[in-house]
Design a protein around this motif. Structure first.
Motif, short mmCIF file in Angstrom:
data_model
loop_
_atom_site.label_atom_id
_atom_site.label_comp_id
_atom_site.label_asym_id
_atom_site.label_seq_id
_atom_site.Cartn_x
_atom_site.Cartn_y
_atom_site.Cartn_z
N UNK A 32 0.86 -1.18 0.00
CA UNK A 32 0.00 0.00 0.00
C UNK A 32 0.90 1.24 0.00
N UNK A 33 0.56 2.21 -0.81
CA UNK A 33 1.45 3.38 -0.95
C UNK A 33 0.72 4.69 -0.71
N UNK A 34 1.31 5.51 0.17
CA UNK A 34 0.84 6.88 0.38
C UNK A 34 1.67 7.74 -0.56
N UNK A 35 1.07 8.10 -1.66
CA UNK A 35 1.78 8.80 -2.74
C UNK A 35 1.85 10.28 -2.39
N UNK A 36 2.92 10.70 -1.77
CA UNK A 36 2.97 12.07 -1.26
C UNK A 36 4.15 12.85 -1.85
N UNK A 37 3.98 14.17 -1.94
CA UNK A 37 5.07 15.04 -2.37
C UNK A 37 4.91 15.64 -3.75
N UNK A 38 3.73 15.46 -4.35
CA UNK A 38 3.52 16.02 -5.69
C UNK A 38 3.65 17.54 -5.70
N UNK A 39 3.07 18.17 -4.68
CA UNK A 39 3.07 19.63 -4.61
C UNK A 39 4.49 20.18 -4.47
N UNK A 40 5.26 19.55 -3.58
CA UNK A 40 6.65 20.01 -3.38
C UNK A 40 7.49 19.77 -4.61
N UNK A 41 7.25 18.69 -5.30
CA UNK A 41 7.98 18.39 -6.54
C UNK A 41 7.77 19.53 -7.54
N UNK A 42 6.52 19.97 -7.66
CA UNK A 42 6.19 21.05 -8.59
C UNK A 42 6.79 22.38 -8.12
N UNK A 43 6.63 22.66 -6.82
CA UNK A 43 7.16 23.90 -6.25
C UNK A 43 8.64 24.08 -6.54
N UNK A 44 9.39 23.01 -6.37
CA UNK A 44 10.83 23.08 -6.59
C UNK A 44 11.20 23.41 -8.02
N UNK A 45 10.26 23.16 -8.90
CA UNK A 45 10.50 23.47 -10.32
C UNK A 45 9.83 24.77 -10.74
N UNK A 46 9.25 25.46 -9.77
CA UNK A 46 8.55 26.70 -10.08
C UNK A 46 7.27 26.46 -10.87
N UNK A 47 6.71 25.26 -10.71
CA UNK A 47 5.49 24.90 -11.45
C UNK A 47 4.29 24.91 -10.50
N UNK A 48 3.08 25.03 -11.04
CA UNK A 48 1.90 24.95 -10.17
C UNK A 48 1.76 23.53 -9.61
N UNK A 49 1.12 23.41 -8.45
CA UNK A 49 0.99 22.11 -7.78
C UNK A 49 0.41 21.03 -8.69
N UNK A 50 -0.52 21.44 -9.55
CA UNK A 50 -1.18 20.42 -10.38
C UNK A 50 -0.20 19.75 -11.34
N UNK A 55 2.58 14.72 -13.02
CA UNK A 55 3.81 13.92 -13.06
C UNK A 55 3.64 12.66 -12.20
N UNK A 56 2.89 12.81 -11.10
CA UNK A 56 2.65 11.66 -10.22
C UNK A 56 1.87 10.56 -10.91
N UNK A 57 1.05 10.94 -11.88
CA UNK A 57 0.26 9.95 -12.60
C UNK A 57 1.17 9.02 -13.41
N UNK A 58 2.25 9.57 -13.93
CA UNK A 58 3.22 8.76 -14.67
C UNK A 58 3.86 7.74 -13.74
N UNK A 59 4.12 8.17 -12.50
CA UNK A 59 4.69 7.23 -11.53
C UNK A 59 3.71 6.11 -11.22
N UNK A 60 2.43 6.44 -11.14
CA UNK A 60 1.41 5.41 -10.87
C UNK A 60 1.50 4.32 -11.94
N UNK A 61 1.62 4.75 -13.18
CA UNK A 61 1.72 3.78 -14.28
C UNK A 61 2.95 2.89 -14.09
N UNK A 62 4.09 3.53 -13.79
CA UNK A 62 5.34 2.77 -13.66
C UNK A 62 5.28 1.79 -12.49
N UNK A 63 4.66 2.22 -11.39
CA UNK A 63 4.61 1.36 -10.20
C UNK A 63 3.64 0.19 -10.41
N UNK A 64 2.54 0.42 -11.11
CA UNK A 64 1.63 -0.69 -11.40
C UNK A 64 2.37 -1.73 -12.25
#
Ligand code: IPE
Ligand code: IPE
Ligand code: MG
Length: 257
Positions: A32-50, A55-64
């Motif tokens: 079971x995975x608590x997929x956390x840190x999407x907002x911070x990942x975006x912030x660090x790149x100067x991107x909006x949280x969404x 980007x997190x959706x791509x990780x979901x695909x890879x992890x499945x």
């Protein structure tokens, strides 16, 4: 519990090379995975949280893919908590539209892999368009026989316990159950995870070390694994690291080894 001393082989997406990894020890049946840190990942790149959620959706695909390749039986992904409604409306709406996009692009591969998609949490409170996606993906994967992927959408562990007790009370009122028989397996069976195997391994990304109301009953004896890696940066290799650590743990369940 399956003892695992096998050599796993897979093809990496990027370079189509075959990579080998040896996994020793027990393989978790349910991750079971608590997929956390999407907002911070975006912030660090100067991107909006969404942008982080995308980007997190791509990780979901890879992890499945990785879990299926490794022979994991159940994967439960915390996608939206009962507390996440507190976020700005714009972000909530974006998150609610992601399942539709995810299943549109992934359904063919999920079907090919025989993945059974399920949802935990109160999906009746989701916007109608999200509920439509829930219905369609359940319908399309219902007869599959492979790995179970549970998406936790509007999920809260406490709410899950409450609805389980309410459901049981209704059965008692209807004369189908009795309070005298109400015990731990009975409560478990009425949770949204049903009688499926409890999670063996709970992973949380982004350095936070809490459960945030995720599977609080079911994870009573789960092994917990934390990483500073933000969810959009989580890779197959990170998952393997977690599974290898899990294989080295001694699970005693209160007894003696
Ligand atoms: C996890 O990332 C995704 C959801 C909770 C929906 P966050 O959005 O919580 O990212 P941070 O914690 O703000 O970095
Ligand atoms: C937990 O992450 C919920 C999901 C991953 C869906 P949060 O980011 O919402 O948790 P807190 O607020 O840091 O506890
Ligand atoms: Mg967070």
């Amino acid at each position: 519990m399956r003892e695992l001393k096998r050599l796993w082989t897979w093809r990496t997406k990027a370079d189509s090379q075959t990579a080998n990894v040896e996994l020793k020890g027990d393989l978790p049946a349910h991750i079971a995975i608590i997929m956390d840190g999407n907002g911070r990942w975006a912030n660090r790149r100067g991107l909006p949280r969404i942008a982080g959620h995308r980007a997190g959706m791509t990780t979901v695909r890879e992890v499945i893919r990785a879990c299926d390749d490794l022979g994991i039986q159940i994967l439960t992904l915390y996608a939206f908590s009962t507390e996440n409604w507190k976020r700005p409306e714009f972000e909530v709406e974006y998150l609610m539209r992601l399942p539709e996009e995810f299943f549109r692009s992934e359904m063919d591969e999920l079907a090919l892999r025989g993945v059974r998609v399920r949802f935990i949490g109160d999906t009746t409170k989701l916007p109608e368009y999200t509920q439509e996606t829930v219905r369609r993906s359940l319908e399309r994967t219902r007869d599959n026989q492979g790995m179970i992927v549970n998406f936790a959408l509007n999920y809260g562990g406490r709410a899950d316990v409450v609805q389980a007790v309410q459901k049981y009370a209704e059965e008692v009122a209807a004369g189908r159950s009795s309070w005298a028989q109400f015990d731990e397996p009975a409560l478990s069976a009425h949770l949204s995870t049903g009688s499926t195997h409890d999670p063996d391994l709970v992973i949380r990304t982004s350095g936070e070390m809490r459960l945030s109301n995720f599977l609080i009953w079911q994870a009573a004896y789960a092994e917990l694994w934390f990483t500073d890696v933000l969810w959009p940066d989580f890779r197959r290799e990170t998952l393997i690291e977690a599974i290898q650590d899990y294989g080295r743990r001694k699970r005693r369940f209160g007894g003696l080894k």
